[in-house]
Design a protein around this motif. Structure first.
Motif, PDB file in Angstrom:
ATOM      1  N   GLY A  17       0.812  -1.210   0.000  1.00 24.62           N
ATOM      2  CA  GLY A  17       0.000   0.000   0.000  1.00 24.62           C
ATOM      3  C   GLY A  17       0.843   1.257   0.000  1.00 24.62           C
ATOM      4  O   GLY A  17       0.636   2.160  -0.811  1.00 24.62           O
ATOM      5  N   ILE A  18       1.817   1.315   0.912  1.00 24.47           N
ATOM      6  CA  ILE A  18       2.677   2.500   1.070  1.00 24.47           C
ATOM      7  C   ILE A  18       4.107   2.052   1.339  1.00 24.47           C
ATOM      8  O   ILE A  18       4.345   1.173   2.165  1.00 24.47           O
ATOM      9  N   TYR A  19       5.072   2.673   0.672  1.00 22.73           N
ATOM     10  CA  TYR A  19       6.495   2.466   0.920  1.00 22.73           C
ATOM     11  C   TYR A  19       7.048   3.804   1.392  1.00 22.73           C
ATOM     12  O   TYR A  19       7.092   4.769   0.632  1.00 22.73           O
ATOM     13  N   ASN A  20       7.443   3.874   2.671  1.00 24.40           N
ATOM     14  CA  ASN A  20       8.014   5.098   3.233  1.00 24.40           C
ATOM     15  C   ASN A  20       9.529   4.941   3.313  1.00 24.40           C
ATOM     16  O   ASN A  20      10.044   4.166   4.121  1.00 24.40           O
ATOM     17  N   ARG A  21      10.244   5.686   2.468  1.00 20.54           N
ATOM     18  CA  ARG A  21      11.697   5.566   2.344  1.00 20.54           C
ATOM     19  C   ARG A  21      12.463   6.076   3.554  1.00 20.54           C
ATOM     20  O   ARG A  21      11.971   6.894   4.315  1.00 20.54           O
ATOM     21  N   GLU A  22      13.691   5.618   3.673  1.00 24.22           N
ATOM     22  CA  GLU A  22      14.601   6.086   4.715  1.00 24.22           C
ATOM     23  C   GLU A  22      14.751   7.599   4.603  1.00 24.22           C
ATOM     24  O   GLU A  22      14.881   8.140   3.503  1.00 24.22           O
ATOM     25  N   GLY A  23      14.674   8.293   5.744  1.00 26.49           N
ATOM     26  CA  GLY A  23      14.803   9.738   5.765  1.00 26.49           C
ATOM     27  C   GLY A  23      13.494  10.464   5.499  1.00 26.49           C
ATOM     28  O   GLY A  23      13.443  11.689   5.532  1.00 26.49           O
ATOM     29  N   SER A  24      12.432   9.712   5.217  1.00 30.70           N
ATOM     30  CA  SER A  24      11.127  10.310   4.930  1.00 30.70           C
ATOM     31  C   SER A  24      10.222  10.244   6.155  1.00 30.70           C
ATOM     32  O   SER A  24      10.412   9.418   7.041  1.00 30.70           O
ATOM     33  N   THR A  25       9.209  11.112   6.164  1.00 28.01           N
ATOM     34  CA  THR A  25       8.228  11.130   7.242  1.00 28.01           C
ATOM     35  C   THR A  25       6.843  10.916   6.649  1.00 28.01           C
ATOM     36  O   THR A  25       6.466  11.580   5.686  1.00 28.01           O
ATOM     37  N   LEU A  26       6.113   9.981   7.226  1.00 25.93           N
ATOM     38  CA  LEU A  26       4.756   9.677   6.798  1.00 25.93           C
ATOM     39  C   LEU A  26       3.820   9.885   7.981  1.00 25.93           C
ATOM     40  O   LEU A  26       4.062   9.361   9.068  1.00 25.93           O
ATOM     41  N   THR A  27       2.753  10.652   7.764  1.00 24.23           N
ATOM     42  CA  THR A  27       1.741  10.862   8.791  1.00 24.23           C
ATOM     43  C   THR A  27       0.386  10.488   8.214  1.00 24.23           C
ATOM     44  O   THR A  27      -0.006  10.999   7.168  1.00 24.23           O
ATOM     45  N   LEU A  28      -0.316   9.581   8.884  1.00 22.21           N
ATOM     46  CA  LEU A  28      -1.667   9.201   8.500  1.00 22.21           C
ATOM     47  C   LEU A  28      -2.599   9.581   9.637  1.00 22.21           C
ATOM     48  O   LEU A  28      -2.347   9.226  10.796  1.00 22.21           O
ATOM     49  N   ASN A  30      -6.844   9.673  10.548  1.00 19.76           N
ATOM     50  CA  ASN A  30      -8.194   9.295  10.115  1.00 19.76           C
ATOM     51  C   ASN A  30      -8.159   8.617   8.751  1.00 19.76           C
ATOM     52  O   ASN A  30      -8.968   8.907   7.875  1.00 19.76           O
ATOM     53  N   SER A  31      -7.209   7.719   8.570  1.00 22.01           N
ATOM     54  CA  SER A  31      -7.024   7.068   7.268  1.00 22.01           C
ATOM     55  C   SER A  31      -7.086   5.550   7.399  1.00 22.01           C
ATOM     56  O   SER A  31      -6.952   5.002   8.493  1.00 22.01           O
ATOM     57  N   THR A  32      -7.267   4.885   6.253  1.00 22.20           N
ATOM     58  CA  THR A  32      -7.349   3.428   6.204  1.00 22.20           C
ATOM     59  C   THR A  32      -6.398   2.896   5.142  1.00 22.20           C
ATOM     60  O   THR A  32      -6.349   3.413   4.025  1.00 22.20           O
ATOM     61  N   VAL A  33      -5.636   1.850   5.519  1.00 18.50           N
ATOM     62  CA  VAL A  33      -4.783   1.128   4.579  1.00 18.50           C
ATOM     63  C   VAL A  33      -5.288  -0.311   4.618  1.00 18.50           C
ATOM     64  O   VAL A  33      -5.156  -0.994   5.643  1.00 18.50           O
ATOM     65  N   SER A  34      -5.911  -0.773   3.522  1.00 17.53           N
ATOM     66  CA  SER A  34      -6.557  -2.083   3.546  1.00 17.53           C
ATOM     67  C   SER A  34      -6.414  -2.842   2.233  1.00 17.53           C
ATOM     68  O   SER A  34      -6.259  -2.251   1.164  1.00 17.53           O
ATOM     69  N   ASP A  35      -6.440  -4.169   2.377  1.00 13.57           N
ATOM     70  CA  ASP A  35      -6.492  -5.079   1.229  1.00 13.57           C
ATOM     71  C   ASP A  35      -5.361  -4.873   0.227  1.00 13.57           C
ATOM     72  O   ASP A  35      -5.574  -4.876  -0.982  1.00 13.57           O
ATOM     73  N   ASN A  36      -4.148  -4.721   0.741  1.00 10.20           N
ATOM     74  CA  ASN A  36      -2.949  -4.595  -0.090  1.00 10.20           C
ATOM     75  C   ASN A  36      -2.087  -5.837   0.085  1.00 10.20           C
ATOM     76  O   ASN A  36      -2.232  -6.576   1.062  1.00 10.20           O
ATOM     77  N   TYR A  37      -1.137  -6.060  -0.844  1.00 11.53           N
ATOM     78  CA  TYR A  37      -0.272  -7.237  -0.796  1.00 11.53           C
ATOM     79  C   TYR A  37       1.156  -6.881  -1.200  1.00 11.53           C
ATOM     80  O   TYR A  37       1.376  -6.090  -2.115  1.00 11.53           O
ATOM     81  N   ALA A  38       2.134  -7.495  -0.481  1.00 12.39           N
ATOM     82  CA  ALA A  38       3.557  -7.394  -0.842  1.00 12.39           C
ATOM     83  C   ALA A  38       4.301  -8.564  -0.202  1.00 12.39           C
ATOM     84  O   ALA A  38       3.774  -9.241   0.680  1.00 12.39           O
ATOM     85  N   ASN A  39       5.540  -8.773  -0.595  1.00 11.00           N
ATOM     86  CA  ASN A  39       6.369  -9.788   0.056  1.00 11.00           C
ATOM     87  C   ASN A  39       6.777  -9.349   1.463  1.00 11.00           C
ATOM     88  O   ASN A  39       7.000 -10.172   2.337  1.00 11.00           O
ATOM     89  N   GLY A  40       6.890  -8.046   1.683  1.00 13.12           N
ATOM     90  CA  GLY A  40       7.194  -7.481   2.999  1.00 13.12           C
ATOM     91  C   GLY A  40       6.409  -6.196   3.174  1.00 13.12           C
ATOM     92  O   GLY A  40       6.455  -5.312   2.322  1.00 13.12           O
ATOM     93  N   GLY A  41       5.662  -6.097   4.283  1.00  7.22           N
ATOM     94  CA  GLY A  41       4.856  -4.896   4.512  1.00  7.22           C
ATOM     95  C   GLY A  41       3.670  -4.812   3.586  1.00  7.22           C
ATOM     96  O   GLY A  41       3.605  -3.931   2.734  1.00  7.22           O
ATOM     97  N   GLY A  42       2.730  -5.727   3.745  1.00 11.28           N
ATOM     98  CA  GLY A  42       1.560  -5.750   2.877  1.00 11.28           C
ATOM     99  C   GLY A  42       0.829  -4.421   2.817  1.00 11.28           C
ATOM    100  O   GLY A  42       0.486  -3.946   1.750  1.00 11.28           O
ATOM    101  N   GLY A  43       0.607  -3.814   3.987  1.00 17.01           N
ATOM    102  CA  GLY A  43      -0.047  -2.509   4.035  1.00 17.01           C
ATOM    103  C   GLY A  43       0.943  -1.371   3.921  1.00 17.01           C
ATOM    104  O   GLY A  43       0.837  -0.519   3.038  1.00 17.01           O
ATOM    105  N   ILE A  44       1.928  -1.356   4.841  1.00 19.94           N
ATOM    106  CA  ILE A  44       2.935  -0.282   4.887  1.00 19.94           C
ATOM    107  C   ILE A  44       4.315  -0.880   5.122  1.00 19.94           C
ATOM    108  O   ILE A  44       4.497  -1.726   5.989  1.00 19.94           O
ATOM    109  N   TYR A  45       5.298  -0.409   4.360  1.00 22.60           N
ATOM    110  CA  TYR A  45       6.707  -0.678   4.641  1.00 22.60           C
ATOM    111  C   TYR A  45       7.298   0.648   5.084  1.00 22.60           C
ATOM    112  O   TYR A  45       7.283   1.624   4.342  1.00 22.60           O
TER     113      TYR A  45
END
Length: 166
Positions: A17-28, A30-45
Protein backbone atom coordinates in the motif's frame (compact mmCIF):
# COMPACT_ATOMS: atom_id res chain seq x y z
CA UNK A 1 -2.42 11.87 4.52
CA UNK A 2 -5.67 12.93 6.16
CA UNK A 3 -9.05 11.20 5.70
CA UNK A 4 -7.56 8.95 2.99
CA UNK A 5 -7.85 5.33 1.87
CA UNK A 6 -5.08 3.22 0.31
CA UNK A 7 -6.59 -0.05 -0.87
CA UNK A 8 -6.24 -2.90 -3.38
CA UNK A 9 -2.58 -2.45 -4.31
CA UNK A 10 0.17 -5.02 -5.00
CA UNK A 11 3.98 -4.79 -4.83
CA UNK A 12 6.42 -7.52 -5.81
CA UNK A 13 8.82 -6.56 -3.04
CA UNK A 14 7.99 -4.14 -0.16
CA UNK A 15 5.13 -1.81 0.66
CA UNK A 16 1.98 -3.07 -1.03
CA UNK A 17 0.00 0.00 0.00
CA UNK A 18 2.68 2.50 1.07
CA UNK A 19 6.50 2.47 0.92
CA UNK A 20 8.01 5.10 3.23
CA UNK A 21 11.70 5.57 2.34
CA UNK A 22 14.60 6.09 4.71
CA UNK A 23 14.80 9.74 5.76
CA UNK A 24 11.13 10.31 4.93
CA UNK A 25 8.23 11.13 7.24
CA UNK A 26 4.76 9.68 6.80
CA UNK A 27 1.74 10.86 8.79
CA UNK A 28 -1.67 9.20 8.50
CA UNK A 29 -4.65 10.69 10.31
CA UNK A 30 -8.19 9.29 10.12
CA UNK A 31 -7.02 7.07 7.27
CA UNK A 32 -7.35 3.43 6.20
CA UNK A 33 -4.78 1.13 4.58
CA UNK A 34 -6.56 -2.08 3.55
CA UNK A 35 -6.49 -5.08 1.23
CA UNK A 36 -2.95 -4.59 -0.09
CA UNK A 37 -0.27 -7.24 -0.80
CA UNK A 38 3.56 -7.39 -0.84
CA UNK A 39 6.37 -9.79 0.06
CA UNK A 40 7.19 -7.48 3.00
CA UNK A 41 4.86 -4.90 4.51
CA UNK A 42 1.56 -5.75 2.88
CA UNK A 43 -0.05 -2.51 4.03
CA UNK A 44 2.93 -0.28 4.89
CA UNK A 45 6.71 -0.68 4.64
CA UNK A 46 8.33 1.93 6.87
CA UNK A 47 12.05 2.69 6.72
CA UNK A 48 11.69 6.33 7.88
CA UNK A 49 9.40 7.83 10.51
CA UNK A 50 5.71 7.00 10.46
CA UNK A 51 2.92 8.22 12.74
CA UNK A 52 -0.64 6.89 12.59
CA UNK A 53 -3.43 8.61 14.50
CA UNK A 54 -7.06 7.44 14.45
CA UNK A 55 -6.18 5.17 11.54
CA UNK A 56 -6.85 1.53 10.57
CA UNK A 57 -4.55 -1.03 8.95
CA UNK A 58 -6.64 -4.07 7.99
CA UNK A 59 -6.98 -6.97 5.58
CA UNK A 60 -3.44 -6.68 4.23
CA UNK A 61 -1.20 -9.62 3.40
CA UNK A 62 2.51 -10.29 3.12
CA UNK A 63 4.18 -13.46 1.88
CA UNK A 64 6.92 -13.18 4.51
CA UNK A 65 7.12 -10.20 6.95
CA UNK A 66 4.58 -7.74 8.31
CA UNK A 67 1.14 -8.37 6.91
CA UNK A 68 -0.10 -5.00 8.15
CA UNK A 69 3.16 -3.12 8.69
CA UNK A 70 6.87 -3.89 8.27
CA UNK A 71 8.73 -1.39 10.43
CA UNK A 72 12.42 -0.76 9.88
CA UNK A 73 12.37 2.80 11.25
CA UNK A 74 10.37 4.67 13.88
CA UNK A 75 6.68 3.81 14.06
CA UNK A 76 4.09 5.35 16.38
CA UNK A 77 0.42 4.36 16.53
CA UNK A 78 -2.01 6.42 18.60
CA UNK A 79 -5.71 5.59 18.85
CA UNK A 80 -5.29 3.27 15.87
CA UNK A 81 -6.17 -0.32 14.93
CA UNK A 82 -4.18 -3.06 13.20
CA UNK A 83 -6.53 -5.97 12.47
CA UNK A 84 -7.11 -9.00 10.24
CA UNK A 85 -3.72 -8.91 8.50
CA UNK A 86 -1.73 -12.01 7.53
CA UNK A 87 1.98 -12.90 7.08
CA UNK A 88 4.44 -15.70 7.80
CA UNK A 89 6.03 -13.56 10.55
CA UNK A 90 4.42 -10.57 12.24
CA UNK A 91 0.87 -10.85 10.95
CA UNK A 92 -0.02 -7.42 12.32
CA UNK A 93 3.38 -5.74 12.67
CA UNK A 94 6.95 -6.89 12.02
CA UNK A 95 9.27 -4.59 14.04
CA UNK A 96 12.75 -5.40 12.78
CA UNK A 97 16.23 -4.35 13.86
CA UNK A 98 18.58 -2.73 16.33
CA UNK A 99 17.60 0.87 17.00
CA UNK A 100 14.15 0.33 15.46
CA UNK A 101 11.19 1.48 17.57
CA UNK A 102 7.50 0.71 17.76
CA UNK A 103 5.28 2.67 20.15
CA UNK A 104 1.58 1.88 20.60
CA UNK A 105 -0.65 4.15 22.69
CA UNK A 106 -4.40 3.60 23.11
CA UNK A 107 -4.29 1.26 20.12
CA UNK A 108 -5.66 -2.18 19.27
CA UNK A 109 -3.89 -5.10 17.59
CA UNK A 110 -6.48 -7.83 16.94
CA UNK A 111 -7.40 -10.76 14.73
CA UNK A 112 -4.06 -10.94 12.91
CA UNK A 113 -2.45 -14.20 11.82
CA UNK A 114 1.11 -15.44 11.30
CA UNK A 115 1.98 -18.82 9.84
CA UNK A 116 5.19 -18.95 11.88
CA UNK A 117 5.76 -16.34 14.63
CA UNK A 118 4.15 -13.21 16.04
CA UNK A 119 0.51 -13.26 14.96
CA UNK A 120 0.15 -9.74 16.23
CA UNK A 121 3.69 -8.39 16.64
CA UNK A 122 7.08 -9.86 15.81
CA UNK A 123 9.57 -7.69 17.68
CA UNK A 124 13.31 -7.49 17.02
CA UNK A 125 13.56 -3.79 17.98
CA UNK A 126 12.23 -1.71 20.84
CA UNK A 127 8.53 -2.15 21.61
CA UNK A 128 6.48 0.09 23.93
CA UNK A 129 2.79 -0.64 24.57
CA UNK A 130 0.76 1.80 26.67
CA UNK A 131 -2.96 1.39 27.37
CA UNK A 132 -3.30 -0.80 24.29
CA UNK A 133 -5.14 -4.04 23.53
CA UNK A 134 -3.64 -7.14 21.93
CA UNK A 135 -6.31 -9.81 21.34
CA UNK A 136 -7.66 -12.56 19.11
CA UNK A 137 -4.39 -13.14 17.27
CA UNK A 138 -2.90 -16.46 16.15
CA UNK A 139 0.06 -16.19 18.56
CA UNK A 140 1.49 -13.84 21.18
CA UNK A 141 4.12 -11.16 20.72
CA UNK A 142 7.40 -12.73 19.66
CA UNK A 143 10.39 -11.08 21.37
CA UNK A 144 13.70 -11.75 19.64
CA UNK A 145 16.48 -13.36 21.66
CA UNK A 146 18.81 -10.68 20.24
CA UNK A 147 17.16 -7.59 21.69
CA UNK A 148 14.61 -8.37 24.42
CA UNK A 149 13.68 -4.69 24.73
CA UNK A 150 10.08 -3.96 25.46
CA UNK A 151 7.90 -2.05 27.87
CA UNK A 152 4.27 -2.84 28.51
CA UNK A 153 2.20 -0.43 30.60
CA UNK A 154 -1.13 -1.31 32.18
CA UNK A 155 -3.70 -2.02 30.89
CA UNK A 156 -2.77 -4.32 28.05
CA UNK A 157 -5.05 -7.22 27.27
CA UNK A 158 -3.60 -10.33 25.72
CA UNK A 159 -6.23 -12.89 24.69
CA UNK A 160 -4.81 -15.00 21.88
CA UNK A 161 -5.75 -18.19 20.10
CA UNK A 162 -2.39 -19.76 20.90
CA UNK A 163 -1.32 -18.92 24.43
CA UNK A 164 2.41 -19.17 23.81
CA UNK A 165 5.12 -17.44 21.85
CA UNK A 166 7.37 -19.22 19.42
Amino acid sequence: MINSTVSGNHANSYGGGIYNREGSTLTLMNSTVSDNYANGGGGIYNKGATALTYSTISGNESAVWGGGIYNYGALTLTNSTVSHNDASNGGGIFNNGEGISLTLTNSTISGNKAGERGGDIYNVGTLTLTTSTVSGNWSLIHISERTRRYAISYPVCCLNKKNHAS
